[in-house]
Design a protein around this motif. Structure first.
Motif, PDB file in Angstrom:
ATOM      1  N   HIS A  98      -4.656 -36.723 -68.213  1.00 51.42           N
ATOM      2  CA  HIS A  98      -3.550 -36.115 -68.946  1.00 51.42           C
ATOM      3  C   HIS A  98      -3.432 -34.642 -68.529  1.00 51.42           C
ATOM      4  CE1 HIS A  98      -4.173 -39.663 -71.399  1.00 51.42           C
ATOM      5  NE2 HIS A  98      -5.327 -39.209 -71.864  1.00 51.42           N
ATOM      6  N   HIS A  99      -2.255 -34.218 -68.093  1.00 54.71           N
ATOM      7  CA  HIS A  99      -2.114 -32.802 -67.733  1.00 54.71           C
ATOM      8  C   HIS A  99      -1.706 -31.944 -68.925  1.00 54.71           C
ATOM      9  CE1 HIS A  99       2.306 -32.522 -67.765  1.00 54.71           C
ATOM     10  NE2 HIS A  99       2.375 -33.635 -67.070  1.00 54.71           N
ATOM     11  N   ASP A 100      -1.403 -32.574 -70.044  1.00 54.80           N
ATOM     12  CA  ASP A 100      -1.001 -31.813 -71.229  1.00 54.80           C
ATOM     13  C   ASP A 100      -2.082 -31.845 -72.318  1.00 54.80           C
ATOM     14  OD1 ASP A 100      -0.663 -34.488 -71.732  1.00 54.80           O
ATOM     15  OD2 ASP A 100       1.421 -34.344 -72.417  1.00 54.80           O
ATOM     16  N   GLY A 148       2.016 -36.655 -68.415  1.00 56.17           N
ATOM     17  CA  GLY A 148       2.309 -35.826 -69.572  1.00 56.17           C
ATOM     18  C   GLY A 148       3.622 -36.236 -70.192  1.00 56.17           C
TER      19      GLY A 148
END
Length: 228
Positions: A98-100, A148
């Motif tokens: 997950h980039h968020d 994300g």
């Protein structure tokens, strides 16, 4: 592998697959449509989860709990991030994250992992499928895929993602599918074809290439099913 679950976020990402499955029955659970049948004598369930990580996670858990899938393939389109990745190239996930969500949160909260590893055997099948389709017009890559809750169309955000995660591409569902597969001990792989470069011109490129890219990813999955 006894029963294979295939997930796409949008209708266009599973259309080619649905056209190739002998559908025995379909079920709607929690708003998700599940198409049960066979492709090349493989027991397959195809579903559309809708956009976003929550939808993807919910749909993945249903595949596991209600249908007992033994492996999961996520197919679809993505925005290219790595400089080597071009429009209509294919990215095979080595891992997803997950980039968020902050890395510290990923590592310090259940399931205590910064990323989720794709299954090596499924990666091998994906590579073999790509080799069988390969041409001068596109290439394939094995690398990290980040997800994300937003469509990336900003060059500065793209630069930050590259700096922080070193990913090959970005989309909105793969990390959630990998997350749920991991905690259930289900092998998975994410296959994505590039529709845009996740930059300031992403929307224009996406509109031009979304169907082409979606079908390319689906073709790779169909070839994988012949090998499984």
């Amino acid at each position: 592998m006894k029963r294979i679950g295939i997930i796409g976020a949008m209708a266009l990402e599973i259309e080619l697959l649905k056209n190739n499955i002998n559908i025995n029955t379909s079920k709607n659970i929690a708003g998700f449509d599940f198409f049960l049948g066979d492709i090349d004598n493989k027991d397959v369930i195809i579903t559309r989860c809708g956009e976003g990580k929550v939808n993807a996670a919910s749909c993945t858990q249903i595949l596991i709990d209600r249908f007992g899938v033994d492996s999961i393939i996520n197919t679809g389109i993505a925005g290219g991030l790595h400089e080597s990745v071009k429009i209509c190239d294919v990215v095979i996930s080595s891992n997803v994250t997950h980039h968020d969500v902050r890395k510290a949160q990923m590592e310090n909260c259940f399931p205590y992992r910064e990323c989720f590893q794709a299954d090596e055997k499924l990666i091998e099948f994906a590579v073999e499928a790509c080799e069988s389709h390969h041409s001068e017009n596109w290439n394939y890559h094995i690398g990290r895929i980040v997800s994300g809750e937003s469509f990336i169309q900003d060059i500065e955000i793209k630069k930050n993602l590259l700096r922080d995660y070193s990913p090959h591409c970005v989309e909105m569902e793969g990390s959630a599918i990998g997350h749920v597969a991991h905690i259930n001990n289900i092998p998975f792989v994410v296959i994505r074809s590039i529709s845009d470069n996740a930059d300031d011109e992403a929307t224009i490129s996406y509109n031009a290439f979304e169907t082409i890219a979606a079908n390319k990813s689906a073709e790779i999955v169909l070839s994988m099913l012949q090998m499984l």
